[in-house]
Design a protein around this motif. Structure first.
Motif, mmCIF file in Angstrom:
data_model
loop_
_atom_site.group_PDB
_atom_site.id
_atom_site.type_symbol
_atom_site.label_atom_id
_atom_site.label_comp_id
_atom_site.label_asym_id
_atom_site.label_seq_id
_atom_site.Cartn_x
_atom_site.Cartn_y
_atom_site.Cartn_z
ATOM 1 N N TRP A 8 0.310 -1.198 -0.520
ATOM 2 C CA TRP A 8 -0.152 0.501 0.220
ATOM 3 C C TRP A 8 0.847 1.198 0.374
ATOM 4 O O TRP A 8 1.272 1.652 1.239
ATOM 5 C CB TRP A 8 -0.976 -0.194 1.157
ATOM 6 C CG TRP A 8 -1.679 -1.075 1.080
ATOM 7 C CD1 TRP A 8 -1.945 -2.747 1.878
ATOM 8 C CD2 TRP A 8 -2.949 -0.774 0.355
ATOM 9 N NE1 TRP A 8 -3.113 -2.173 1.048
ATOM 10 C CE2 TRP A 8 -3.569 -2.434 0.727
ATOM 11 C CE3 TRP A 8 -3.933 -0.106 -0.802
ATOM 12 C CZ2 TRP A 8 -5.082 -2.375 -0.347
ATOM 13 C CZ3 TRP A 8 -5.211 -0.563 -1.210
ATOM 14 C CH2 TRP A 8 -5.786 -2.359 -1.162
ATOM 15 N N ARG A 12 -1.283 4.081 -4.171
ATOM 16 C CA ARG A 12 -2.212 2.911 -4.489
ATOM 17 C C ARG A 12 -3.193 3.822 -3.619
ATOM 18 O O ARG A 12 -4.926 3.336 -3.491
ATOM 19 C CB ARG A 12 -1.260 1.546 -4.491
ATOM 20 C CG ARG A 12 -0.574 1.568 -5.125
ATOM 21 C CD ARG A 12 0.530 0.223 -4.725
ATOM 22 N NE ARG A 12 -0.712 -1.478 -4.055
ATOM 23 C CZ ARG A 12 -1.113 -1.845 -5.645
ATOM 24 N NH1 ARG A 12 -0.681 -1.404 -7.108
ATOM 25 N NH2 ARG A 12 -1.764 -3.359 -5.579
ATOM 26 N N LEU A 16 -7.153 4.429 -4.141
ATOM 27 C CA LEU A 16 -8.259 3.437 -3.892
ATOM 28 C C LEU A 16 -9.005 4.532 -3.226
ATOM 29 O O LEU A 16 -10.590 4.055 -3.293
ATOM 30 C CB LEU A 16 -7.526 2.493 -2.648
ATOM 31 C CG LEU A 16 -8.110 2.032 -1.172
ATOM 32 C CD1 LEU A 16 -9.281 0.551 -2.215
ATOM 33 C CD2 LEU A 16 -7.690 1.489 -0.239
ATOM 34 N N TRP A 20 -12.498 4.350 -3.974
ATOM 35 C CA TRP A 20 -14.169 3.928 -3.052
ATOM 36 C C TRP A 20 -15.132 4.924 -3.194
ATOM 37 O O TRP A 20 -16.426 4.720 -3.109
ATOM 38 C CB TRP A 20 -13.358 3.978 -1.935
ATOM 39 C CG TRP A 20 -14.006 3.202 -1.147
ATOM 40 C CD1 TRP A 20 -15.060 4.581 0.075
ATOM 41 C CD2 TRP A 20 -15.161 1.881 -0.506
ATOM 42 N NE1 TRP A 20 -15.404 3.307 1.328
ATOM 43 C CE2 TRP A 20 -15.673 2.312 0.897
ATOM 44 C CE3 TRP A 20 -15.063 0.833 -1.596
ATOM 45 C CZ2 TRP A 20 -16.570 1.028 1.304
ATOM 46 C CZ3 TRP A 20 -15.620 -0.352 -0.411
ATOM 47 C CH2 TRP A 20 -16.195 -0.117 0.564
ATOM 48 N N ALA A 26 -15.677 -3.147 -4.091
ATOM 49 C CA ALA A 26 -13.905 -3.935 -3.573
ATOM 50 C C ALA A 26 -13.665 -4.387 -4.762
ATOM 51 O O ALA A 26 -12.417 -4.820 -4.743
ATOM 52 C CB ALA A 26 -14.320 -4.132 -2.501
ATOM 53 N N ILE A 29 -12.150 -2.409 -7.877
ATOM 54 C CA ILE A 29 -11.224 -1.768 -7.626
ATOM 55 C C ILE A 29 -9.835 -2.747 -6.909
ATOM 56 O O ILE A 29 -8.494 -2.370 -7.632
ATOM 57 C CB ILE A 29 -11.303 -1.001 -5.501
ATOM 58 C CG1 ILE A 29 -12.210 0.002 -5.734
ATOM 59 C CG2 ILE A 29 -10.264 -0.449 -4.941
ATOM 60 C CD1 ILE A 29 -12.647 0.388 -4.143
ATOM 61 N N ALA A 30 -10.359 -3.954 -6.477
ATOM 62 C CA ALA A 30 -8.868 -4.750 -6.709
ATOM 63 C C ALA A 30 -8.382 -5.235 -8.304
ATOM 64 O O ALA A 30 -6.790 -4.411 -8.266
ATOM 65 C CB ALA A 30 -9.536 -6.167 -5.928
ATOM 66 N N LEU A 33 -6.795 -2.025 -8.915
ATOM 67 C CA LEU A 33 -5.387 -2.361 -8.362
ATOM 68 C C LEU A 33 -4.362 -3.189 -9.081
ATOM 69 O O LEU A 33 -2.859 -2.205 -9.109
ATOM 70 C CB LEU A 33 -4.923 -1.561 -6.922
ATOM 71 C CG LEU A 33 -5.917 -0.310 -5.931
ATOM 72 C CD1 LEU A 33 -6.525 -0.369 -4.896
ATOM 73 C CD2 LEU A 33 -5.833 0.648 -6.780
ATOM 74 N N ARG A 38 -9.928 -8.295 -3.487
ATOM 75 C CA ARG A 38 -10.608 -7.871 -2.633
ATOM 76 C C ARG A 38 -10.736 -8.099 -1.253
ATOM 77 O O ARG A 38 -11.547 -6.337 -0.733
ATOM 78 C CB ARG A 38 -12.065 -8.830 -2.949
ATOM 79 C CG ARG A 38 -13.612 -8.076 -2.555
ATOM 80 C CD ARG A 38 -14.820 -8.867 -2.911
ATOM 81 N NE ARG A 38 -16.022 -8.805 -2.604
ATOM 82 C CZ ARG A 38 -15.802 -9.703 -1.126
ATOM 83 N NH1 ARG A 38 -15.068 -10.596 -0.813
ATOM 84 N NH2 ARG A 38 -16.777 -8.927 -0.366
ATOM 85 N N VAL A 41 -8.851 -5.056 -0.063
ATOM 86 C CA VAL A 41 -9.358 -3.470 -0.873
ATOM 87 C C VAL A 41 -10.234 -3.862 0.709
ATOM 88 O O VAL A 41 -9.942 -2.864 1.195
ATOM 89 C CB VAL A 41 -9.840 -3.657 -1.259
ATOM 90 C CG1 VAL A 41 -11.150 -2.528 -1.796
ATOM 91 C CG2 VAL A 41 -8.882 -3.672 -2.931
ATOM 92 N N LYS A 44 -8.590 -2.569 4.437
ATOM 93 C CA LYS A 44 -7.740 -1.396 3.792
ATOM 94 C C LYS A 44 -8.690 -0.148 3.622
ATOM 95 O O LYS A 44 -8.664 0.684 4.943
ATOM 96 C CB LYS A 44 -7.076 -1.098 2.394
ATOM 97 C CG LYS A 44 -5.796 0.124 2.679
ATOM 98 C CD LYS A 44 -4.899 0.002 3.354
ATOM 99 C CE LYS A 44 -3.542 1.135 3.963
ATOM 100 N NZ LYS A 44 -3.066 1.337 4.306
#
Length: 178
Positions: A8, A12, A16, A20, A26, A29-30, A33, A38, A41, A44
C-alpha cells in the motif's frame, strides 16, 4: 502479507480512496489496482475509516427526512390445485363426479383393487397404476397395477384421490376434524 507489487504505497492508497468514493466495488478496485485481493481492499477501507460512498448526484437524505413507504401485511399465496402434466405440458383436468352432500368414503384401498391385480415393483410397467398399497416395509407391499391414464402415473380411481381440487381437500380436512 503482500508482495512488492501489492504494497500500500501512498499512490495506491490515494487511488483506492478515489475509486471507493466514486462508488466502485471492492472487486472492481482490486482489479483496477492489480496484484491485490478484494478482501485486502475491504480491510484497507476499514482501516482507513472510509465509509461514505457516492451513490447519486443528489445528497443523501437522513432517515428521518426520508418519506416512508406504505407497508401492508403480506398477502397469503393463492393455493393452486395440482394439475396433471407430462413433460411440463398441462393436461386437461380429470372429470370429477358431481359433489354430493355425503362425501364418498373409501373404506380401504385394499378393497378397491383385487389382490390378483396388484403388482410388485419388479412387475410394474409404464402403463400400470403406481399407487402404493400397504406398508412398504412388509413383503405384502404392492402397487395398484390397474391400467393407468395415459400420461399419468395412476388409474382413474387413484387419480381422483391424488388430484383433488383445493376446495374438496379443505372440505375433507374439516370433515376429518369433526
Amino acid at each position: 502479507m503482500m508482495d512488492a507489487g501489492g504494497t500500500w504505497t501512498d499512490e495506491r492508497v490515494e487511488l483506492l480512496k478515489k475509486l471507493w468514493t466514486d462508488g466502485l466495488s471492492a472487486s472492481q478496485i482490486a482489479a483496477e489496482l492489480g496484484n491485490v485481493t478484494r478482501n485486502a481492499v475491504i480491510g484497507k477501507v476499514h482501516r482507513l475509516g472510509l465509509s461514505g460512498r457516492a451513490k447519486d448526484a443528489k445528497p443523501a437524505a437522513s432517515a428521518a427526512a426520508r418519506p416512508r413507504k406504505a407497508t401492508r401485511a403480506p398477502s397469503a399465496p393463492t393455493p393452486i390445485a395440482p394439475q396433471p402434466h407430462v413433460n411440463n405440458v398441462v393436461l386437461a383436468p380429470i372429470p370429477m363426479p358431481p359433489v354430493t352432500q355425503e362425501p364418498v368414503a373409501y373404506v380401504e384401498d385394499d378393497v378397491a383393487i383385487p389382490m390378483s391385480e396388484r403388482v410388485t415393483i419388479m412387475d410394474l410397467r409404464e402403463s400400470m397404476c403406481r399407487w402404493p398399497m400397504g406398508d412398504p416395509t412388509k413383503p405384502e407391499f404392492r402397487f395398484c397395477g390397474a391400467r393407468s391414464i395415459t400420461g399419468l402415473p395412476y388409474c382413474t380411481h387413484h387419480a381422483r384421490i391424488a388430484y383433488q381440487p383445493v376446495a374438496d381437500r379443505k372440505r375433507e380436512r374439516k370433515l376429518a376434524r369433526a
